[in-house]
Design a protein around this motif. Structure first.
Motif, mmCIF file in Angstrom:
data_model
loop_
_atom_site.group_PDB
_atom_site.id
_atom_site.type_symbol
_atom_site.label_atom_id
_atom_site.label_comp_id
_atom_site.label_asym_id
_atom_site.label_seq_id
_atom_site.Cartn_x
_atom_site.Cartn_y
_atom_site.Cartn_z
ATOM 1 N N VAL A 114 -12.731 -11.420 -0.137
ATOM 2 C CA VAL A 114 -11.400 -11.805 0.316
ATOM 3 C C VAL A 114 -11.499 -13.094 1.131
ATOM 4 O O VAL A 114 -12.325 -13.201 2.044
ATOM 5 N N ASN A 115 -10.671 -14.068 0.779
ATOM 6 C CA ASN A 115 -10.541 -15.326 1.508
ATOM 7 C C ASN A 115 -11.848 -16.104 1.638
ATOM 8 O O ASN A 115 -12.108 -16.759 2.643
ATOM 9 N N GLY A 156 5.917 -13.604 -0.041
ATOM 10 C CA GLY A 156 6.785 -12.437 -0.155
ATOM 11 C C GLY A 156 6.169 -11.251 -0.867
ATOM 12 O O GLY A 156 6.839 -10.250 -1.096
ATOM 13 N N LYS A 157 4.880 -11.330 -1.220
ATOM 14 C CA LYS A 157 4.244 -10.261 -2.005
ATOM 15 C C LYS A 157 3.136 -9.535 -1.246
ATOM 16 O O LYS A 157 2.292 -8.870 -1.840
ATOM 17 N N GLY A 158 3.109 -9.651 0.085
ATOM 18 C CA GLY A 158 2.092 -8.939 0.866
ATOM 19 C C GLY A 158 2.239 -7.434 0.722
ATOM 20 O O GLY A 158 3.319 -6.919 0.457
ATOM 21 N N GLY A 159 1.120 -6.719 0.875
ATOM 22 C CA GLY A 159 1.145 -5.259 0.805
ATOM 23 C C GLY A 159 -0.200 -4.706 0.394
ATOM 24 O O GLY A 159 -1.237 -5.356 0.539
ATOM 25 N N LYS A 160 -0.176 -3.504 -0.136
ATOM 26 C CA LYS A 160 -1.402 -2.828 -0.570
ATOM 27 C C LYS A 160 -1.616 -3.069 -2.065
ATOM 28 O O LYS A 160 -0.682 -2.948 -2.853
ATOM 29 N N ASP A 173 -3.497 -14.821 1.074
ATOM 30 C CA ASP A 173 -4.846 -14.246 0.908
ATOM 31 C C ASP A 173 -5.256 -14.385 -0.541
ATOM 32 O O ASP A 173 -4.413 -14.336 -1.444
ATOM 33 N N TYR A 174 -6.552 -14.547 -0.790
ATOM 34 C CA TYR A 174 -7.020 -14.587 -2.168
ATOM 35 C C TYR A 174 -8.270 -13.738 -2.332
ATOM 36 O O TYR A 174 -9.023 -13.504 -1.391
ATOM 37 N N ILE A 234 -8.819 -0.497 -2.558
ATOM 38 C CA ILE A 234 -7.424 -0.682 -2.189
ATOM 39 C C ILE A 234 -7.435 -1.516 -0.917
ATOM 40 O O ILE A 234 -8.032 -1.126 0.089
ATOM 41 N N LEU A 235 -6.807 -2.688 -0.991
ATOM 42 C CA LEU A 235 -6.829 -3.646 0.112
ATOM 43 C C LEU A 235 -5.423 -3.962 0.578
ATOM 44 O O LEU A 235 -4.489 -4.011 -0.236
ATOM 45 N N THR A 236 -5.265 -4.183 1.870
ATOM 46 C CA THR A 236 -4.017 -4.684 2.428
ATOM 47 C C THR A 236 -4.141 -6.200 2.484
ATOM 48 O O THR A 236 -5.019 -6.733 3.171
#
Length: 139
Positions: free
Chosen positions: A72-73, A44-48, A106-107, A99-101
């Motif tokens: 990332v990942n 529930g915390k996806g975003g930029k 994702d980690y 700044i990443l989406t």
């Protein structure tokens, strides 16, 4: 997250930084007991996100370069910063930010790499701290 102990960074070897301290974590991004090398985006915390990795390299008279990176990942190196090595009597700070989406699950990991001709520590002391941070900017 920040380091609580020195970590040796071998010459010309990309290394995932490990951390020992969770400065604060409002939404469960970090589990130091399971994965002390990453921040994972909760459900529930996806975003930029603004992501910052700072590596503090121990003082060394050896030349070469010092790097900080954001991965990332586990495989996708997104951002890196580099500086020429120098001796100053203090640790050399190298900081990468982006700044990443990112989506739930994702980690991110902080990466280190250096080319001094020998191992150099990513350090922790009261003045020079290697750390990784993440800040939610919006959906």
């Amino acid at each position: 997250m920040s380091k609580t102990a020195n970590q040796s960074i071998a010459d010309t070897t990309s290394v995932v930084i490990t951390y020992g301290n969770e400065d604060f974590d409002t939404d469960g991004f970090v589990n130091l007991g399971t994965n002390n090398d990453r921040m994972t985006i909760p459900s529930g915390k996806g975003g930029k996100y603004l992501v910052i990795v700072q590596n503090a390299y121990a003082n060394s008279a050896n030349a070469g370069t010092r790097f900080a990176g954001i991965r990332v990942n586990g495989s996708d190196q997104r951002t890196q910063a580099e500086q020429n090595g120098y001796s100053s009597g203090r640790a050399q700070m190298v900081t990468a930010s982006d700044i990443l989406t990112l989506s739930a699950g994702d980690y991110i990991q902080g990466m280190a790499y250096q080319t001094s001709g020998g191992a150099i520590n990513a350090v922790f002391d009261n003045n020079d701290i290697s750390y990784m941070s993440i800040q939610f900017l919006g959906a």
